[in-house]
Structure formats: C-alpha cells, structure tokens
Motif scaffolding. Structure first.
Motif, PDB file in Angstrom:
ATOM      1  N   GLN A 157     -43.718  17.357 -32.142  1.00 43.32           N
ATOM      2  CA  GLN A 157     -42.228  17.850 -31.656  1.00 43.32           C
ATOM      3  C   GLN A 157     -42.247  18.865 -30.751  1.00 43.32           C
ATOM      4  O   GLN A 157     -41.026  19.040 -30.210  1.00 43.32           O
ATOM      5  CB  GLN A 157     -42.245  18.100 -33.218  1.00 43.32           C
ATOM      6  CG  GLN A 157     -42.210  17.404 -34.718  1.00 43.32           C
ATOM      7  CD  GLN A 157     -40.893  16.439 -34.870  1.00 43.32           C
ATOM      8  OE1 GLN A 157     -40.314  16.091 -34.037  1.00 43.32           O
ATOM      9  NE2 GLN A 157     -40.499  16.211 -35.631  1.00 43.32           N
ATOM     10  N   ASP A 187     -37.650  15.314 -39.321  1.00 39.81           N
ATOM     11  CA  ASP A 187     -37.650  13.611 -39.584  1.00 39.81           C
ATOM     12  C   ASP A 187     -36.216  13.308 -39.094  1.00 39.81           C
ATOM     13  O   ASP A 187     -35.288  13.546 -39.366  1.00 39.81           O
ATOM     14  CB  ASP A 187     -38.222  13.048 -40.748  1.00 39.81           C
ATOM     15  CG  ASP A 187     -40.161  13.876 -41.354  1.00 39.81           C
ATOM     16  OD1 ASP A 187     -40.646  14.845 -40.265  1.00 39.81           O
ATOM     17  OD2 ASP A 187     -40.034  13.548 -42.046  1.00 39.81           O
ATOM     18  N   LEU A 188     -37.120  12.049 -38.692  1.00 39.73           N
ATOM     19  CA  LEU A 188     -35.417  11.187 -38.689  1.00 39.73           C
ATOM     20  C   LEU A 188     -35.158  10.414 -40.220  1.00 39.73           C
ATOM     21  O   LEU A 188     -36.130  10.788 -41.249  1.00 39.73           O
ATOM     22  CB  LEU A 188     -36.508   9.694 -37.543  1.00 39.73           C
ATOM     23  CG  LEU A 188     -36.724   9.695 -36.077  1.00 39.73           C
ATOM     24  CD1 LEU A 188     -37.313   8.365 -35.535  1.00 39.73           C
ATOM     25  CD2 LEU A 188     -35.086  10.178 -35.417  1.00 39.73           C
ATOM     26  N   ARG A 243     -36.826   4.986 -38.723  1.00 34.42           N
ATOM     27  CA  ARG A 243     -37.279   4.836 -37.671  1.00 34.42           C
ATOM     28  C   ARG A 243     -36.526   4.404 -36.460  1.00 34.42           C
ATOM     29  O   ARG A 243     -36.614   4.498 -35.567  1.00 34.42           O
ATOM     30  CB  ARG A 243     -38.359   3.553 -37.820  1.00 34.42           C
ATOM     31  CG  ARG A 243     -39.663   3.611 -37.911  1.00 34.42           C
ATOM     32  CD  ARG A 243     -40.258   2.248 -38.084  1.00 34.42           C
ATOM     33  NE  ARG A 243     -41.336   2.513 -38.490  1.00 34.42           N
ATOM     34  CZ  ARG A 243     -42.959   3.175 -38.188  1.00 34.42           C
ATOM     35  NH1 ARG A 243     -42.349   3.861 -36.955  1.00 34.42           N
ATOM     36  NH2 ARG A 243     -43.958   3.773 -39.386  1.00 34.42           N
ATOM     37  N   TRP A 250     -30.898   6.392 -29.767  1.00 33.17           N
ATOM     38  CA  TRP A 250     -32.042   5.922 -30.873  1.00 33.17           C
ATOM     39  C   TRP A 250     -30.533   4.931 -30.826  1.00 33.17           C
ATOM     40  O   TRP A 250     -29.172   4.195 -31.219  1.00 33.17           O
ATOM     41  CB  TRP A 250     -31.260   6.268 -32.268  1.00 33.17           C
ATOM     42  CG  TRP A 250     -32.571   7.989 -32.197  1.00 33.17           C
ATOM     43  CD1 TRP A 250     -32.615   8.968 -30.960  1.00 33.17           C
ATOM     44  CD2 TRP A 250     -33.862   7.344 -31.928  1.00 33.17           C
ATOM     45  NE1 TRP A 250     -33.745   9.570 -30.817  1.00 33.17           N
ATOM     46  CE2 TRP A 250     -34.389   8.617 -31.635  1.00 33.17           C
ATOM     47  CE3 TRP A 250     -34.870   6.690 -32.020  1.00 33.17           C
ATOM     48  CZ2 TRP A 250     -35.697   8.888 -31.077  1.00 33.17           C
ATOM     49  CZ3 TRP A 250     -35.837   7.399 -32.417  1.00 33.17           C
ATOM     50  CH2 TRP A 250     -36.162   8.453 -32.279  1.00 33.17           C
ATOM     51  N   PHE A 303     -37.814  14.246 -34.792  1.00 32.93           N
ATOM     52  CA  PHE A 303     -38.320  12.562 -34.714  1.00 32.93           C
ATOM     53  C   PHE A 303     -39.612  12.586 -35.178  1.00 32.93           C
ATOM     54  O   PHE A 303     -40.219  11.172 -35.273  1.00 32.93           O
ATOM     55  CB  PHE A 303     -38.674  12.609 -33.136  1.00 32.93           C
ATOM     56  CG  PHE A 303     -37.187  13.213 -32.493  1.00 32.93           C
ATOM     57  CD1 PHE A 303     -35.552  12.733 -32.708  1.00 32.93           C
ATOM     58  CD2 PHE A 303     -37.860  14.813 -32.022  1.00 32.93           C
ATOM     59  CE1 PHE A 303     -34.938  13.566 -31.525  1.00 32.93           C
ATOM     60  CE2 PHE A 303     -36.381  15.468 -31.240  1.00 32.93           C
ATOM     61  CZ  PHE A 303     -35.110  15.085 -31.248  1.00 32.93           C
ATOM     62  N   ASP A 323     -46.213   9.748 -41.870  1.00 35.29           N
ATOM     63  CA  ASP A 323     -46.765  10.624 -40.095  1.00 35.29           C
ATOM     64  C   ASP A 323     -47.914  11.442 -41.050  1.00 35.29           C
ATOM     65  O   ASP A 323     -48.557  11.768 -40.154  1.00 35.29           O
ATOM     66  CB  ASP A 323     -46.016  11.537 -39.509  1.00 35.29           C
ATOM     67  CG  ASP A 323     -44.859  11.394 -38.236  1.00 35.29           C
ATOM     68  OD1 ASP A 323     -45.855   9.888 -38.389  1.00 35.29           O
ATOM     69  OD2 ASP A 323     -43.902  11.838 -37.883  1.00 35.29           O
ATOM     70  N   TYR A 357     -48.309  10.689 -35.061  1.00 37.13           N
ATOM     71  CA  TYR A 357     -46.541  10.741 -34.719  1.00 37.13           C
ATOM     72  C   TYR A 357     -46.483   9.524 -33.540  1.00 37.13           C
ATOM     73  O   TYR A 357     -47.480   9.698 -32.573  1.00 37.13           O
ATOM     74  CB  TYR A 357     -46.978  12.659 -33.682  1.00 37.13           C
ATOM     75  CG  TYR A 357     -44.595  12.736 -33.324  1.00 37.13           C
ATOM     76  CD1 TYR A 357     -44.297  13.024 -34.738  1.00 37.13           C
ATOM     77  CD2 TYR A 357     -45.130  13.639 -32.366  1.00 37.13           C
ATOM     78  CE1 TYR A 357     -42.812  13.259 -33.873  1.00 37.13           C
ATOM     79  CE2 TYR A 357     -43.362  13.592 -31.386  1.00 37.13           C
ATOM     80  CZ  TYR A 357     -42.697  13.427 -32.691  1.00 37.13           C
ATOM     81  OH  TYR A 357     -41.603  14.293 -32.099  1.00 37.13           O
ATOM     82  N   SER A 415     -40.901   8.400 -30.983  1.00 34.54           N
ATOM     83  CA  SER A 415     -41.120   9.527 -31.135  1.00 34.54           C
ATOM     84  C   SER A 415     -41.775  10.652 -30.375  1.00 34.54           C
ATOM     85  O   SER A 415     -40.007  11.459 -30.185  1.00 34.54           O
ATOM     86  CB  SER A 415     -41.708  10.257 -33.168  1.00 34.54           C
ATOM     87  OG  SER A 415     -41.447   8.896 -34.025  1.00 34.54           O
ATOM     88  N   GLY A 467     -37.764  11.979 -28.391  1.00 35.81           N
ATOM     89  CA  GLY A 467     -37.434  12.969 -29.263  1.00 35.81           C
ATOM     90  C   GLY A 467     -37.400  13.784 -27.157  1.00 35.81           C
ATOM     91  O   GLY A 467     -36.319  14.659 -27.348  1.00 35.81           O
TER      92      GLY A 467
END
Length: 460
Positions: A130, A189-190, A193, A394, A426, A431, A440, A444, A448
């Motif tokens: 991330q 997080d998202l 998806r 997205w 993301f 995960d 990951y 993402s 990301g």
C-alpha cells in the motif's frame, strides 16, 4: 479538474514501469521487518534505511529518525501548492504459524489465482504494498515532469503492528516537521473489487474490565447456596442491563455526540449494493442483532456499540464443581462514534455497575485504553476532489465510507497535529493480512499507483 496533458503521461509511465515497480516492492518485502520481535530490530532498521534511500533517489530530503523503538522515516520534497503528509508503516506482523505458509513469507512472488495475479508475501498488503503505491506515483510524476506535484512530506512508521509506542512522542516532538494541510493514509481497503472507498469515519475504542467480589472465599453451594451472594449472578444481571430490548445501550448520556449520517452519505451507502444476508451468512448468522431499525452498514460504520468480550468466574476445569465463586469478571468494549467522549462513557459505565451492586459486593475496574472516534470534515474540498479522481480510475464510483474498526494514527493527526486525514487504500477482504499466505492483488497495486497519481493531480 485534472489537466490530461499533465496527468496522462504520468499514467502512461506508471503502466510502462509496472514490472520495475513490482521488483522494487519485492526488495522491500524481502526484509523481515517484524516490529514486535526484538530479534528483528536490525531488519526494521534495514527497512527504514531502504525506504529513506529510495526517497533520496527520487529527490526527497529524507532520513531515518531513531526512537526508543523502531526508526521513523521522514522525507520532504516539492514546492508550491498544498502541503500534503503521506503516512504508511513499514513494519509487519509475525509470520507464525510458519507451517501454514505455502512458500517462505519473505520470498515474494507473483502467483496466479482465479481472480488474477497476486503478490504473495508477508507485508504485501499490510502495509508495504500500500505505501509503495504512493511512492511509485511520486516516482512516475518526477520521471515525467522532473518535479513533484506539490509540497510532500512522507512519514513512515516502524511500530504500527506493535501498538505505536513511539508515535505520539515523535509527533509531539516534530510538529513543525510533520504538520501539513492534509494527511493521506493508505492502510484501508476497497469496498469491493471494483468500488474504491474513502474512509471518512473511524470508530473510537474504550476498553473496561470489571471484577465483582462477594464472599471472602469460594463457597460450597450446598452449604451456602441461597444464603450467600453469588458474584456471577450479580455480574450477569449487570451485563444484561447494558442493553434494552431494542438493542440500544442503556447507560445515561451514552448517545451524547452521536449524529445520524447525512442524506447524501446514506445515498452513497445505499448505492453500494451491500448484501446484508451474504455478510451475515458468511459467518453462520442470518438476522442483524444491533439496534432495531438500523441497517448493517450503518450499525458498523456510524453507530456506537457496547460488547461483552469475555466473562470469567467460578470453576473452569473439566467435570463439575459445585462452588459459589468469590469473584467474577468481564471485559467490555465500547466502539464510539461522532463526538462521544470516551472518558464520559467510562464514568457512566462504572457508575452503572456501582449502582447495581447488592450488599456485600464490591467492584474493581481496570481500564484498557480510551480513544475517541475520528470524523473527517467533508466540507474540505480535497475529499470530493479525491472521490472524483478515484471514480475516474475504477469501474464503479467511489464512496465515502466508514470503518467499524479504529485507526489511531488518524486521531493522533487530528489531536496532535490539528489536521484531517484522507484515508484511501486498495486492499481486499481476502488479502489475509496478519495471517499465513498474505497477498496483495497485482491489480490493486497497479491501479493503486494510478489512483494516487490521479488524486495528486486533482489536489494540486
């Protein structure tokens, strides 16, 4: 609106540079920076040094800062425009049980799955992958335009997975170094998806442990049952009284500072298409058990809770023992929202317990921390700009969401540095952070990086 002539070449560079970005992430993932284990202190220092050098390679004025625990990394660069602080953490969770990993946790690799390629390693999602999305966005910007888009301070911590004992002292000692117009945090997080999210509300947390003591010793239930007070019965009655028949918490003043979500926020949450039945069904449940009339998303994002996390009393061994215990205890946690005062809730809980004690019983309390909720000021124009930027990257529009948990650093940025935080990440629910076989998604990681490039363009 972002200028395509400025942004598009950066996005193209990100796409072309993805294999190299993955290799840089792999280099960081190979360092076993487990902050909780003293045996890995040198590894944490090595990860901090690696990041500081990577920032210097991009033109940041960067260095590591020693603390009583693991080092902090701070890098500063750029000029003009808003001043943004980016926060991430380079430390990772222990890997135990090692035998449940399908391959060594600090030997990262790309792996094919039914959902696409994933990066498999400890720290891939939490939080090295991330944080590197942001650094890679900065790198692409610098490669294309020869400069950073605005004033940036990068702040990377090495103790997040071990309670951040050095964080607040470091913030207090370095206010001038770290204070900016807005903090950016990539440790979330998202929503799913295809749906990005900006977390704008984090619940606070209050922990209380109560012990009820009655007789001077455990008693034979045949000789004393019916004549002597039983602390378990007293405790059970007190705990049962914390909620009414509609699920509301009964403590006086508990809902002071709690506000309902705005109609616009409710509309965003409704548009997410959240499946309450599937959410509960995944853990073997079928009926929401919170406050009557509140949906599941509202319950976990915008409503406070009182939960009993453990009860102890009497004989716990095999078989049966007819005993009246001298003591009984419970651990109770409160998730807080809005402007609830955790210290006021603590006092209300303790007063409630004391008021329900019968003769010959006394209560002792032990606190387990108290932190307020964080609610971001959505009138700040950066939030809507960032939401539009994410929506452009997205498949589905971004939403302002909440979090049922707590991310203390966002609260510290507010209380110590006086600034709000924009939290967008993301990661995905699957995960396996903190668990064996953490991963990951490559998607993402890639999107990301592109997302941060878009957000930086939108904010500057």
């Amino acid at each position: 609106m972002s200028d395509p002539a400025v942004l598009d070449p950066v996005l193209d560079r990100i796409d072309a540079d993805l294999p190299a970005a993955v290799e840089r992430l792999f280099a960081l993932l190979r360092i076993p920076s487990i902050s909780t284990d003293p045996a890995h202190a040198a590894d944490c220092a090595a990860a901090a040094d690696w990041l500081a050098q990577d920032l210097r390679d991009m033109g940041f004025d960067a260095r590591t800062y020693p603390t009583a625990g693991r080092p902090m990394v701070v890098g500063r660069g750029g000029d003009g425009g808003p001043h943004l602080l980016f926060y991430g953490h380079y430390d990772v969770q222990p890997v135990d049980p090692l035998n449940l990993w399908n391959h060594p946790p600090f030997e990262p690799r790309l792996e094919e799955t039914p959902q696409g390629q994933v990066i498999r390693a400890r720290g891939a999602a939490d939080d090295k992958g991330q944080l590197m999305t942001f650094l890679e966005a900065c790198r692409a910007w610098k490669m294309v335009h020869g400069r950073l888009p605005c004033r940036l301070t990068i702040f990377l911590e090495g103790e997040e997975e071990s309670g951040s004992p050095s964080l607040v002292p470091f913030l207090e000692a370095n206010r001038d170094l770290l204070t900016a117009d807005l903090a950016l945090i990539c440790d979330t997080d998202l929503f799913d998806r295809d749906t990005p999210a900006i977390t704008t509300r984090l619940r606070g947390l209050l922990g209380e442990e109560v012990t009820i003591t009655g007789p001077a010793m455990d008693l034979h239930s045949g000789m004393y049952g019916g004549a002597a007070i039983n602390p378990i019965r007293v405790l059970a009655r007190i705990l049962a009284s914390l909620h009414d028949e509609t699920g509301r918490v009964t403590l006086p003043g508990f809902y002071d500072g709690v506000e309902d979500p705005s109609p616009d926020i409710r509309a965003q949450w409704d548009a997410l298409g959240f499946d309450e039945a599937a959410f509960l069904g995944a853990v073997g449940l079928s009926v929401p058990a919170g406050e009557a009339g509140r949906g599941v998303l509202e319950s976990i994002w915008a409503r406070p809770t009182c939960e009993i996390n453990g009860i102890t009393g009497g004989y716990q061994g095999a078989g049966f023992k007819t005993v009246l215990p001298a003591k009984a205890s419970a651990k109770v946690s409160f998730r807080l929202v809005g402007r609830q005062d955790p210290l006021a809730v603590r006092e209300a809980f303790r007063a409630h317990v004391r008021a329900m004690l019968p003769p010959d019983c006394r209560a002792e309390f032990r606190d387990h921390g108290a932190s307020p909720a964080s609610v971001m000021d959505l009138s700040h124009p950066a939030f809507e700009k960032a939401r539009a930027a994410l929506s452009a990257e997205w498949p589905r529009p971004a939403a302002f969401t909440g979090s049922g948990g707590s991310i203390p650093v966002a609260g510290y940025f507010r209380t110590v540095l006086g600034m709000d935080s924009l939290l967008t990440g993301f990661g995905l629910d699957d995960d396996l952070i903190h668990s064996p076989n953490e991963k990951y998604d490559l998607r993402s990681f890639h999107k990301g990086i592109r997302s941060w490039a878009r957000i930086l363009a939108a904010l500057t």
